[in-house]
Motif scaffolding. Structure first.
Motif: not given
Length: 90
Positions: A7-34
């Motif tokens: 899943v390729l994700i465009k994020a609001h610039t000020d939310k990238v770090s918070a989104l990455a942390e939230a994504l890894v908490d979703i069941a089924g998401v194995a890895e997240v890369f900035s």
């Protein structure tokens, strides 16, 4: 059955770090890369079937605050150096 998606994700610039942390908490998401480029984050999703994939992407990832857009690529096959060498060895 096993489904892997990128899943390729465009994020609001000020939310990238918070989104990455939230994504890894979703069941089924194995890895997240900035990442650099057209997208800000890449999430690797591994689930049992397409119904679960739809739930993770539509009900999980896309509803997170700060998501500006996503593109989902469903993997047909996975290749690794070890698998390729085994396939071509005699």
């Amino acid at each position: 059955m096993h489904v892997t998606a990128i899943v390729l994700i465009k994020a609001h610039t000020d939310k990238v770090s918070a989104l990455a942390e939230a994504l890894v908490d979703i069941a089924g998401v194995a890895e997240v890369f900035s990442v650099a480029g057209h997208y800000d984050l890449v999430a690797i999703v591994r689930v049992a079937d397409n119904d679960r994939l739809a739930a993770v992407v539509s009900d999980g990832i896309r509803k997170l605050p700060g998501i500006a857009g996503t593109e989902t690529l469903i993997a047909f096959r996975a290749y690794s150096r070890g698998e390729l060498e085994a396939a071509y060895s005699i």
